[in-house]
Structures are given as C-alpha cells and as structure tokens.
Design a protein around this motif. Structure first.
Motif: not given
Length: 236
Positions: A123-126, A192-196, A199-207
C-alpha cells in the motif's frame, strides 16, 4: 575528574574554516565566495563535508547559496536564534547511522514476514508512486515505509527508534540540505529501492533484505553528494 571536550563534527570544523576565510579576507555581506569546487581545494576538505558546512551556514544566515549564481556572504555573521545548534548531527551522519541500524532491522523483518506486513508495504509503495511530484507527501510516505519495516519485527523499541531517527529528517538543517538535491528523479530511485527491500522481505531472504536496505540508504547519501550546489543540479 577532567573530561576532554567532545570533538566538533567535521562539517562544523569546515564551517569554522569558511568563517575564518571570510574574516581573514574581510568579506562583507553580499561578497561572493569561491565556488564549491575551489573552496574544497582551498580548504583541503571533502565535498560532502564542505556541502554540509555550507548548508549549515546557510540555515544560520551566514552564507547565501544562489543556484546558478554562486555562494555569497550572508547578511548575518552570527547564528540566528532558532538555528541548527552549534554541533547537531549532520544529514550524512544520520543517513550513515540509519544504514547500519536499519539494515539489521530489515534483515530481522524478513525473518518475521507476515501477509499484514507485506500489505502495508505494498500500500505504501502504491501511494508513494502517486506522490513523486509532491515532496512533502513523499517524505511522509518514505518515513512510513521505514517505520513499517521496523514494525514487522514486532519490537516496540526498534519501531520507536526508527520513527525518532527519521524525525531528524525534519530538522531545519536536514530539510534545507535535502531540498537542494531531492526531486522526482531521486524519489523514483528511492521508490525502486524500497521495492527491492519489499521483495527481499517477501521472499524471507534475510541477507538480501539487509543488503537492499543498506544499498538504499547508502545510495541516499551518494545522491546528496554527487553534484555541486551551484555549478550543477540533479535532473528532475
């Protein structure tokens, strides 16, 4: 017990050098100073420190920075009441601290990702995508994004810390500093950086979340130092 005085921040030391130059050369209000490039070479200081020093002095009324024209001695050589303070945190110091701490927060958020957190971020990104030409709204949404990431960890101390350190962005010093360099182009990059990060958080990819946040805040610092104050401006 004797305690050594706290060292003055780098930008404040540079500001003192500029004031000393003005005094030594007997420059009166309205007199033009050397260009930013020449000042950096003359004082043997880095462009980032010089830039912070000049904008601190501008907020205090000691210099006048005119885009496309030059840097001039201000109307007052004494700090005005309500100024930035003798040695407050500089914008670049704040961004550096945020890069270190919020990177760890994003990493932890990826380990606690929930549908509710992702919905808040989406919602924030939108909303931010609709506000790239509205600087005031973009700043609010930018802060809300970072606070939402911290909120995803489920630790109130981290959420409060993120909100408090972001509030420093609203200080007269930081506002004047960022006004000189922010625009729709820089907000598009931040989005765009917020989007990245999202996406990393959504993937559960901590690093990856950690690195995406560090990249974002490091790039924010770079955008504030990549062009001169008066010799050129960032593209809109």
């Amino acid at each position: 017990m004797h305690h050594d005085a706290k060292p003055r921040r780098q930008y404040r030391q540079v500001a003192d050098q500029i004031l000393s130059l003005i005094a030594t050369q007997g420059l009166a209000p309205g007199a033009r100073l050397p260009s930013e490039r020449d000042l950096a070479e003359l004082l043997s200081v880095s462009r980032p420190s010089l830039r912070e020093a000049l904008i601190a002095l501008e907020v205090e009324g000691r210099v006048d920075i005119r885009m496309g024209s030059g840097i001039y001695v201000g109307a007052s050589l004494l700090p005005e009441s309500g100024g930035i303070g003798l040695d407050s945190e500089g914008p670049l110091e704040i961004l550096q601290a945020r890069a270190i701490i919020e990177s760890a927060i994003a990493e932890e958020a990826a380990r606690h990702v929930t549908p509710a957190l992702l919905q808040r971020l989406d919602d924030n990104l939108h909303e931010m995508g609709q506000a790239l030409d509205d600087r005031g709204r973009a700043i609010v949404l930018d802060g809300q994004f970072h606070i939402a990431v911290a909120g995803g960890v489920g630790n109130g101390v981290l959420s409060n810390f993120t909100a408090e350190i972001y509030e420093k962005r609203l200080s007269p010093f930081f506002v004047q500093f960022s006004t000189r360099f922010e625009g729709p182009r820089t907000w598009r990059l931040a989005l765009a950086e917020h989007g990245a990060i999202r996406d990393a958080i959504a993937d559960g990819d901590a690093p990856a979340a950690r690195e995406a946040m560090r990249h974002h805040l490091t790039e924010s610092q770079r955008r504030f130092t990549e062009s001169f104050l008066v010799e050129g401006t960032l593209g809109a």
